[in-house]
Design a protein around this motif. Structure first.
Motif, PDB file in Angstrom:
ATOM      1  N   GLY A  16       1.248  -8.514  -2.727  1.00 29.22           N
ATOM      2  CA  GLY A  16       1.177  -7.289  -3.512  1.00 29.22           C
ATOM      3  C   GLY A  16       2.576  -6.838  -3.940  1.00 29.22           C
ATOM      4  O   GLY A  16       3.533  -6.991  -3.191  1.00 29.22           O
ATOM      5  N   ARG A  17       2.707  -6.308  -5.119  1.00 28.85           N
ATOM      6  CA  ARG A  17       4.021  -5.983  -5.689  1.00 28.85           C
ATOM      7  C   ARG A  17       4.882  -5.107  -4.783  1.00 28.85           C
ATOM      8  O   ARG A  17       6.053  -5.404  -4.544  1.00 28.85           O
ATOM      9  N   MET A  18       4.325  -4.029  -4.262  1.00 26.20           N
ATOM     10  CA  MET A  18       5.110  -3.119  -3.425  1.00 26.20           C
ATOM     11  C   MET A  18       5.477  -3.784  -2.097  1.00 26.20           C
ATOM     12  O   MET A  18       6.602  -3.678  -1.621  1.00 26.20           O
ATOM     13  N   ARG A  19       4.521  -4.484  -1.498  1.00 24.74           N
ATOM     14  CA  ARG A  19       4.806  -5.153  -0.226  1.00 24.74           C
ATOM     15  C   ARG A  19       5.822  -6.281  -0.414  1.00 24.74           C
ATOM     16  O   ARG A  19       6.690  -6.492   0.438  1.00 24.74           O
ATOM     17  N   ALA A  43       9.175   4.126  -5.404  1.00 25.72           N
ATOM     18  CA  ALA A  43       7.849   4.398  -4.848  1.00 25.72           C
ATOM     19  C   ALA A  43       7.690   5.871  -4.519  1.00 25.72           C
ATOM     20  O   ALA A  43       8.663   6.591  -4.326  1.00 25.72           O
ATOM     21  N   ASN A  47       2.569   6.045  -1.429  1.00 23.09           N
ATOM     22  CA  ASN A  47       2.443   4.626  -1.759  1.00 23.09           C
ATOM     23  C   ASN A  47       3.257   3.779  -0.786  1.00 23.09           C
ATOM     24  O   ASN A  47       2.765   2.788  -0.248  1.00 23.09           O
ATOM     25  N   LEU A  48       4.491   4.171  -0.533  1.00 25.45           N
ATOM     26  CA  LEU A  48       5.341   3.422   0.386  1.00 25.45           C
ATOM     27  C   LEU A  48       4.756   3.433   1.795  1.00 25.45           C
ATOM     28  O   LEU A  48       4.708   2.405   2.467  1.00 25.45           O
ATOM     29  N   HIS A  51       1.809   0.941   2.159  1.00 20.62           N
ATOM     30  CA  HIS A  51       2.215  -0.463   2.164  1.00 20.62           C
ATOM     31  C   HIS A  51       3.018  -0.826   3.419  1.00 20.62           C
ATOM     32  O   HIS A  51       2.866  -1.932   3.949  1.00 20.62           O
ATOM     33  N   LYS A  54       0.430  -1.380   6.118  1.00 16.11           N
ATOM     34  CA  LYS A  54      -0.243  -2.677   5.985  1.00 16.11           C
ATOM     35  C   LYS A  54       0.646  -3.801   6.540  1.00 16.11           C
ATOM     36  O   LYS A  54       0.171  -4.684   7.254  1.00 16.11           O
ATOM     37  N   LEU A  55       1.935  -3.758   6.223  1.00 17.31           N
ATOM     38  CA  LEU A  55       2.870  -4.766   6.735  1.00 17.31           C
ATOM     39  C   LEU A  55       3.039  -4.634   8.248  1.00 17.31           C
ATOM     40  O   LEU A  55       3.157  -5.631   8.958  1.00 17.31           O
TER      41      LEU A  55
END
Length: 100
Positions: A16-19, A43, A47-48, A51, A54-55
């Motif tokens: 994903g782009r942000m990750r 970001a 949003n940050l 992500h 998730k990481l």
């Protein structure tokens, strides 16, 4: 494209782009604070946060929270598992570009 290309080698968590941006920034530093990541990646807070979580859940990033004086400081660092996943991701992308 060679028959040995496996799309499954591309890690969805990183892709994903942000990750991808988070991992790219963290790959070059020991750690980065939330505001630095936010500025570098353009970001929003929400949003940050999503992500990074998730990481973190994947074990790729460790997030720590502490206070400096009376101000909260959130920092993120790539874990060893994250570094291995990052190298594997870059290798898979290089393979895609090279057609292997």
């Amino acid at each position: 494209m060679g028959d040995d290309f496996d799309i499954g080698r591309i890690d969805d968590v990183i892709h994903g782009r942000m990750r991808l941006g988070i991992m790219a920034v963290l790959s070059g530093v020991e750690s980065a604070d939330f505001n630095t990541l936010k500025a570098r990646l353009q970001a929003t807070d929400g949003n940050l946060s999503v992500h990074l979580k998730k990481l973190e859940e994947a074990g790729f990033v460790a997030v720590s929270k502490r206070f400096v004086g009376k101000k909260p400081l959130t920092e993120a660092a790539m874990t060893e598992t994250g570094r291995q996943a990052w190298v594997a991701y870059l290798d898979a992308m290089a393979g895609l570009v090279a057609g292997r």
